[in-house]
Structure formats: C-alpha cells, structure tokens
Motif scaffolding. Structure first.
Motif, PDB file in Angstrom:
ATOM      1  N   GLU A   7      10.809   1.430  -4.743  1.00  0.00           N
ATOM      2  CA  GLU A   7      10.322   0.066  -4.681  1.00  0.00           C
ATOM      3  C   GLU A   7       9.400  -0.222  -3.577  1.00  0.00           C
ATOM      4  O   GLU A   7       9.871  -0.013  -2.436  1.00  0.00           O
ATOM      5  CB  GLU A   7      11.623  -0.770  -4.686  1.00  0.00           C
ATOM      6  CG  GLU A   7      11.174  -2.201  -4.791  1.00  0.00           C
ATOM      7  CD  GLU A   7      10.467  -2.627  -5.903  1.00  0.00           C
ATOM      8  OE1 GLU A   7       9.465  -3.166  -5.667  1.00  0.00           O
ATOM      9  OE2 GLU A   7      10.867  -2.303  -7.078  1.00  0.00           O
ATOM     10  N   VAL A   8       8.133  -0.665  -3.736  1.00  0.00           N
ATOM     11  CA  VAL A   8       7.245  -1.128  -2.542  1.00  0.00           C
ATOM     12  C   VAL A   8       7.099  -2.528  -2.522  1.00  0.00           C
ATOM     13  O   VAL A   8       6.282  -2.893  -1.612  1.00  0.00           O
ATOM     14  CB  VAL A   8       6.199  -0.367  -2.505  1.00  0.00           C
ATOM     15  CG1 VAL A   8       6.451   1.129  -2.367  1.00  0.00           C
ATOM     16  CG2 VAL A   8       5.450  -0.455  -3.956  1.00  0.00           C
ATOM     17  N   ARG A   9       7.562  -3.317  -3.471  1.00  0.00           N
ATOM     18  CA  ARG A   9       7.347  -4.738  -3.748  1.00  0.00           C
ATOM     19  C   ARG A   9       7.279  -5.615  -2.339  1.00  0.00           C
ATOM     20  O   ARG A   9       6.585  -6.256  -1.947  1.00  0.00           O
ATOM     21  CB  ARG A   9       8.170  -5.482  -4.874  1.00  0.00           C
ATOM     22  CG  ARG A   9       7.680  -6.633  -5.032  1.00  0.00           C
ATOM     23  CD  ARG A   9       8.356  -7.294  -6.373  1.00  0.00           C
ATOM     24  NE  ARG A   9       7.653  -6.747  -7.580  1.00  0.00           N
ATOM     25  CZ  ARG A   9       6.445  -6.909  -8.131  1.00  0.00           C
ATOM     26  NH1 ARG A   9       6.084  -7.961  -7.630  1.00  0.00           N
ATOM     27  NH2 ARG A   9       6.132  -6.392  -9.178  1.00  0.00           N
ATOM     28  N   LYS A  49       7.197 -15.177   1.614  1.00  0.00           N
ATOM     29  CA  LYS A  49       7.382 -13.705   0.623  1.00  0.00           C
ATOM     30  C   LYS A  49       8.077 -14.039  -0.389  1.00  0.00           C
ATOM     31  O   LYS A  49       8.157 -13.488  -1.494  1.00  0.00           O
ATOM     32  CB  LYS A  49       7.883 -12.883   1.898  1.00  0.00           C
ATOM     33  CG  LYS A  49       8.427 -11.616   1.124  1.00  0.00           C
ATOM     34  CD  LYS A  49       8.942 -10.586   2.259  1.00  0.00           C
ATOM     35  CE  LYS A  49       9.493  -9.398   1.606  1.00  0.00           C
ATOM     36  NZ  LYS A  49      10.161  -8.633   2.559  1.00  0.00           N
ATOM     37  N   VAL A  50       9.312 -14.646  -0.342  1.00  0.00           N
ATOM     38  CA  VAL A  50      10.131 -15.070  -1.484  1.00  0.00           C
ATOM     39  C   VAL A  50       9.519 -15.786  -2.426  1.00  0.00           C
ATOM     40  O   VAL A  50       9.580 -15.587  -3.749  1.00  0.00           O
ATOM     41  CB  VAL A  50      11.391 -15.928  -0.968  1.00  0.00           C
ATOM     42  CG1 VAL A  50      12.256 -16.507  -1.969  1.00  0.00           C
ATOM     43  CG2 VAL A  50      12.325 -15.249   0.057  1.00  0.00           C
ATOM     44  N   ALA A  51       8.674 -16.695  -2.250  1.00  0.00           N
ATOM     45  CA  ALA A  51       7.754 -17.590  -3.053  1.00  0.00           C
ATOM     46  C   ALA A  51       6.789 -16.650  -4.040  1.00  0.00           C
ATOM     47  O   ALA A  51       6.531 -16.762  -5.109  1.00  0.00           O
ATOM     48  CB  ALA A  51       7.230 -18.611  -2.341  1.00  0.00           C
ATOM     49  N   PHE A  52       6.353 -15.410  -3.243  1.00  0.00           N
ATOM     50  CA  PHE A  52       5.082 -14.825  -3.872  1.00  0.00           C
ATOM     51  C   PHE A  52       5.389 -13.273  -4.415  1.00  0.00           C
ATOM     52  O   PHE A  52       4.684 -12.680  -4.985  1.00  0.00           O
ATOM     53  CB  PHE A  52       3.851 -14.887  -2.873  1.00  0.00           C
ATOM     54  CG  PHE A  52       3.149 -16.061  -2.852  1.00  0.00           C
ATOM     55  CD1 PHE A  52       2.394 -16.545  -3.685  1.00  0.00           C
ATOM     56  CD2 PHE A  52       3.533 -16.905  -1.769  1.00  0.00           C
ATOM     57  CE1 PHE A  52       1.769 -17.854  -3.762  1.00  0.00           C
ATOM     58  CE2 PHE A  52       2.662 -18.346  -1.463  1.00  0.00           C
ATOM     59  CZ  PHE A  52       1.923 -18.661  -2.693  1.00  0.00           C
ATOM     60  N   ARG A  53       6.535 -12.636  -3.870  1.00  0.00           N
ATOM     61  CA  ARG A  53       6.818 -11.414  -3.988  1.00  0.00           C
ATOM     62  C   ARG A  53       6.884 -11.094  -5.671  1.00  0.00           C
ATOM     63  O   ARG A  53       6.269  -9.916  -5.899  1.00  0.00           O
ATOM     64  CB  ARG A  53       8.146 -10.813  -3.223  1.00  0.00           C
ATOM     65  CG  ARG A  53       9.355 -11.362  -3.913  1.00  0.00           C
ATOM     66  CD  ARG A  53      10.426 -10.407  -3.271  1.00  0.00           C
ATOM     67  NE  ARG A  53      10.525  -9.148  -3.277  1.00  0.00           N
ATOM     68  CZ  ARG A  53      10.908  -8.392  -4.334  1.00  0.00           C
ATOM     69  NH1 ARG A  53      11.230  -8.887  -5.546  1.00  0.00           N
ATOM     70  NH2 ARG A  53      11.133  -7.147  -4.361  1.00  0.00           N
ATOM     71  N   ASP A  54       7.320 -11.807  -6.456  1.00  0.00           N
ATOM     72  CA  ASP A  54       7.801 -11.532  -7.671  1.00  0.00           C
ATOM     73  C   ASP A  54       6.245 -11.940  -8.451  1.00  0.00           C
ATOM     74  O   ASP A  54       6.347 -11.596  -9.892  1.00  0.00           O
ATOM     75  CB  ASP A  54       8.937 -12.049  -8.296  1.00  0.00           C
ATOM     76  CG  ASP A  54      10.078 -11.492  -7.685  1.00  0.00           C
ATOM     77  OD1 ASP A  54      10.106 -10.502  -7.083  1.00  0.00           O
ATOM     78  OD2 ASP A  54      11.103 -12.206  -7.448  1.00  0.00           O
ATOM     79  N   GLU A  55       5.378 -12.687  -7.895  1.00  0.00           N
ATOM     80  CA  GLU A  55       4.208 -12.886  -8.594  1.00  0.00           C
ATOM     81  C   GLU A  55       3.132 -11.945  -8.533  1.00  0.00           C
ATOM     82  O   GLU A  55       1.931 -12.212  -9.057  1.00  0.00           O
ATOM     83  CB  GLU A  55       4.092 -14.267  -8.278  1.00  0.00           C
ATOM     84  CG  GLU A  55       5.019 -15.332  -8.232  1.00  0.00           C
ATOM     85  CD  GLU A  55       5.651 -15.314  -9.365  1.00  0.00           C
ATOM     86  OE1 GLU A  55       5.348 -15.061 -10.703  1.00  0.00           O
ATOM     87  OE2 GLU A  55       7.146 -14.889  -9.289  1.00  0.00           O
ATOM     88  N   LEU A  56       3.186 -10.782  -7.997  1.00  0.00           N
ATOM     89  CA  LEU A  56       2.273  -9.939  -7.651  1.00  0.00           C
ATOM     90  C   LEU A  56       2.192  -8.871  -8.678  1.00  0.00           C
ATOM     91  O   LEU A  56       3.351  -8.170  -8.798  1.00  0.00           O
ATOM     92  CB  LEU A  56       2.371  -9.041  -6.232  1.00  0.00           C
ATOM     93  CG  LEU A  56       2.578 -10.085  -5.030  1.00  0.00           C
ATOM     94  CD1 LEU A  56       2.671  -9.100  -3.694  1.00  0.00           C
ATOM     95  CD2 LEU A  56       1.347 -10.943  -4.631  1.00  0.00           C
ATOM     96  N   ARG A  57       1.468  -8.810  -9.545  1.00  0.00           N
ATOM     97  CA  ARG A  57       1.235  -7.942 -10.660  1.00  0.00           C
ATOM     98  C   ARG A  57       1.116  -6.615 -10.331  1.00  0.00           C
ATOM     99  O   ARG A  57       0.084  -6.178  -9.938  1.00  0.00           O
ATOM    100  CB  ARG A  57       0.386  -8.127 -11.643  1.00  0.00           C
ATOM    101  CG  ARG A  57       0.818  -9.605 -12.267  1.00  0.00           C
ATOM    102  CD  ARG A  57      -0.363 -10.030 -13.583  1.00  0.00           C
ATOM    103  NE  ARG A  57       0.429 -11.076 -14.405  1.00  0.00           N
ATOM    104  CZ  ARG A  57      -0.056 -11.883 -15.027  1.00  0.00           C
ATOM    105  NH1 ARG A  57      -1.328 -11.687 -15.085  1.00  0.00           N
ATOM    106  NH2 ARG A  57       0.526 -12.687 -15.640  1.00  0.00           N
TER     107      ARG A  57
END
Length: 194
Positions: free
Chosen positions: A13-15, A41-49
């Motif tokens: 996992e590198v997210r 980071k919390v706001a954007f980490r899961d929005e990186l495809r």
C-alpha cells in the motif's frame, strides 16, 4: 536508479506515501483550506485514482508523481464526504464548492489525448531526473497520440523541462480574480506523437 510504475501496480500500500507527496507538491494550491498538511492528506488521499497516477522511486523511496487524465476520467476527484472528513463540515463544503468544477468536470479533449497533471517531485529528489523519467515513461507507454498540460508562468523550471521533452505552447490565458496574486498566465502546451 529511478523505477516507474503505476500506483495500482504496487504489491504494498503506497497511498499514504503518494498522498504525502501530493500534499507537499501542491500545498501552495491547497493551503487555503487548512494549513495542516495532515488534514489535507485525509481530505485528498482517497480521491487519488491509483490507475491514473504514476510513481517514481529513487533508491527505494517514492520521489515523484505524475497523473494522466482522460477525456472521461480525472485523476483526482473532489468528493464532498472526503473533504468534510479531512477539513471539517464547513471548510469541506467550501473546498468542494471551490474544487468540484476543476476536479470533476470532463476535459475538453478527444479520446486520443492524455492530460498530464499533478506532477510533483519530492524536495530531496529534485534535480535528479525524476520528472524527466516520469514523463518519458508515460509518453512511451500510454496509447495517446497527443499529450497536453498546463504550467503557470512563474514555474520556469517546469516550462523549460516541458520544452526539452518536446512540448510546444499552443495557448496562454491570463489569470482571473484572486489568481492574479499568484501568477499572470496559464501556459498550455501539447506534444503529438509521431
């Protein structure tokens, strides 16, 4: 030695590492919403495809990122829930309102065009060919016949690199509103294969 692979090709996992570099690279664009990099980071980490981000490793450390969006999918999306989780209800709502058009709108290009965005190199890896390696990888590996990108006029190093890689300017657009405090023009560049 620099190794390049797509973010979703890792067997670990590198997210979080990619998100850290994303925030480091674009803090100046995002710090309006909060000065706290961890909250960003919390706001954007899961929005990186992960299937659209390419990652450069230098000596086993993530040293650079580059994303390629298409006419139908963007590499980073603005999600109201994620933004609220990271930034709080009020600022998350403000961020979503400010970013949704830029992040979620389809691009005005055909299916043969890749839009290069979110290029960042870790501070300790700058000047070591990381961005060049990322660009060479996507230019050689992806099936697009044309690649486009934009660069702000003050980013002279990036502009020189893009010219060196064969990109040509095709448009300049003046800054609007509050952008004028940061830059004067957006420079649009393209590179056609063949």
């Amino acid at each position: 030695m620099i190794q390049i692979r797509r973010m979703d090709a890792y067997d670990r996992e590198v997210r979080d590492e990619v998100a850290d570099l994303f925030i480091e690279g674009f803090y100046n664009k995002l710090h309006f919403f909060t000065k706290d990099p961890q909250r960003l980071k919390v706001a954007f980490r899961d929005e990186l495809r992960a299937d659209m981000f390419y990652v450069a490793e230098l000596d086993g450390q993530i040293a650079g990122i580059l994303a390629v969006s298409s006419s139908t999918r963007r590499a980073v999306v603005a999600d109201k829930g994620s933004l609220r989780r990271g930034l709080g209800f009020l600022m998350g709502t403000v961020a979503y309102s400010a970013l949704k058009n830029d992040f979620n709108s389809p691009l005005p290009y055909d299916d043969e065009t890749g839009y290069i965005e979110w290029v960042a190199t870790a501070e300790q890896a700058r000047g070591q060919g990381v961005s060049t390696a990322l660009f060479q990888h996507v230019l050689q590996q992806l099936p697009y016949t044309t690649f486009v990108l934009e660069v702000l006029d003050f980013n002279e190093n990036a502009h020189r690199l893009y010219l060196k890689l064969g990109f040509e300017e095709y448009d300049r657009r003046p800054a609007k509103g509050g952008e004028k405090k940061v830059f004067k023009e957006r420079i649009f560049m393209r590179r056609r294969s063949g």
